[in-house]
Write an enzyme that holds these catalytic residues in place. Structure first.
Site, PDB file in Angstrom:
ATOM      1  NE  ARG A 238      -4.123  -1.227   0.098  1.00 31.05           N
ATOM      2  CZ  ARG A 238      -4.126  -2.084  -0.458  1.00 31.05           C
ATOM      3  NH1 ARG A 238      -3.903  -2.903  -1.257  1.00 31.05           N
ATOM      4  NH2 ARG A 238      -5.834  -3.823  -0.604  1.00 31.05           N
ATOM      5  CD  GLU A 267      -2.944   2.710  -5.550  1.00 37.99           C
ATOM      6  OE1 GLU A 267      -3.734   2.741  -5.208  1.00 37.99           O
ATOM      7  OE2 GLU A 267      -1.493   2.748  -4.494  1.00 37.99           O
ATOM      8  CG  HIS A 286      -3.590  -0.663  -6.321  1.00 42.98           C
ATOM      9  ND1 HIS A 286      -3.668  -0.328  -5.479  1.00 42.98           N
ATOM     10  CD2 HIS A 286      -3.114  -1.911  -6.526  1.00 42.98           C
ATOM     11  CE1 HIS A 286      -4.035  -0.660  -4.828  1.00 42.98           C
ATOM     12  NE2 HIS A 286      -3.320  -2.575  -5.170  1.00 42.98           N
TER      13      HIS A 286
HETATM   14  C1  GLV Z   1      -5.301  -5.180  -3.860  1.00 45.31           C
HETATM   15  O1  GLV Z   1      -4.514  -4.177  -4.077  1.00 45.31           O
HETATM   16  C2  GLV Z   1      -5.245  -5.906  -2.784  1.00 45.31           C
HETATM   17  O2  GLV Z   1      -5.010  -6.046  -1.927  1.00 45.31           O
HETATM   18  O3  GLV Z   1      -5.846  -7.066  -3.637  1.00 45.31           O
END
Ligand code: GLV
Length: 326
Positions: A238, A267, A286
């Site tokens: 993250r 983000e 991401h």
């Molecule tokens: C994506 O970031 C997830 O947590 O699956």
């Protein structure tokens, strides 16, 4: 009356089919998430929410949703959801661990290789028409084989990265509040109780911790200054686990050599973010779990979890199972 469900994005069909068998489904059609006020209004009238990491499910939203029984996140991480508020309201929170482990670990390793060997920078150079000749000193990067990799957070995905590192004959160190002697023996890992002791030893550091108040800006100026000037930082966990201002200075002033980020704070990263002016960083939007097969598995698992709660069954993955016993 069938229970009502709101799905915040178009997801792979097999997931939607499972929902449609048991519930009355509304899918937000946009490419972007529903605005918060829309999500709040939808939540107020449904029994189940099927959400993404981009949807903020906070206490006010949960308190305004009297019928809501389940929030099923199509993600393994669930820092977008106020789990305590959900538990207080008796709302189950579900996630999708396991099905995305290998795909995410593949990507973390890919980002590591791209940053170390300047793949994206090289591609930009070629496309800009600047490739005039082979250069004995051009685009020198860092070897991956035989290097020392530090895993920050030895959960499922961290372990997946450690497994991949075996093929490159890397030495693998890890930091985690929980020690895993079984995995140390299986993969030849070396445990560090303190992050500060691990960082100076690593050529690569890859982050695999969930975001929480304890891990917010876990990697900041002090930690970056402990790393080798030749080290490379990879974050597929993250964004807010890394302090982006400190990272900018670290990359610009050479405290570390390079970085690869699949997650940013905020983000999406704004187009004028100073990190985007640097050549020694690779940033992707991401997408670490974004393979055709894995996104389908995630969509199905999130749907199965949601339907299970609405049918009074035990879902495969619930992060606050105490609400199921009430
Ligand atoms: C994506 O970031 C997830 O947590 O699956």
């Amino acid at each position: 009356m069938r229970p009502k469900v709101f799905v915040t994005r178009v997801v792979p069909d097999p997931g939607l089919k499972i929902l449609e068998e048991h519930t009355e489904v509304e899918v937000w059609p946009g490419d972007e998430p529903p605005p918060y006020q829309v999500l709040r209004a939808k939540a107020a009238a449904v029994d189940g929410l099927y959400t993404m990491v981009t949807d903020r499910v906070d206490r006010p939203l949960l308190e305004g949703a009297p019928r809501l029984k389940v929030v099923s996140n199509m993600a393994v991480g669930y820092d977008n959801i106020d789990v305590q508020a959900a538990t207080d309201r008796g709302v189950a929170v579900c996630n999708t661990p396991g099905v995305l482990t290998d795909t995410t670990a593949d990507f973390a390793f890919g980002l590591l290789m791209a940053a170390a060997r300047r793949v994206v920078e090289g591609d930009r150079f070629v496309r800009a028409g600047r490739w005039k000749t082979w250069g004995p000193m051009a685009f020198l990067g860092y070897d991956i084989h035989g290097a020392t990799l530090g895993i920050v957070g030895l959960g499922r995905i961290g372990l997946g990265v450690a497994e991949r590192a075996q093929g490159f004959r890397m030495k693998v160190l890890y930091y985690d509040p929980v020690r895993r002697p079984d995995e140390e023996a299986r993969l030849g890992l070396e445990y560090f109780e303190r992050l500060e002791d691990l960082l100076p030893r690593c050529d690569f550091v890859s982050i695999h911790v969930p975001l929480s108040p304890q891990t917010y800006h876990l990697i900041g100026e002090a930690q970056l200054r402990l790393m080798k000037p030749t080290a490379i930082l990879i974050n597929t966990a993250r964004g807010p686990v890394v302090d982006p201002k400190a990272l900018y200075r670290a990359l610009r002033e050479g405290w570390i050599a390079a970085a690869g980020l699949d997650v940013t704070e905020p983000e999406p990263i704004p187009p004028d973010d100073p990190l985007l002016t640097l050549d020694n960083i690779v940033i992707t939007p991401h997408i670490a779990s974004a393979s055709h097969a894995t996104r389908t598995r995630m969509a199905v698992l999130a749907a199965e979890n949601l339907v299970a709660v609405l049918l009074g069954r035990v879902p495969k993955h619930c992060v606050n199972p105490e609400v199921l016993r009430r």
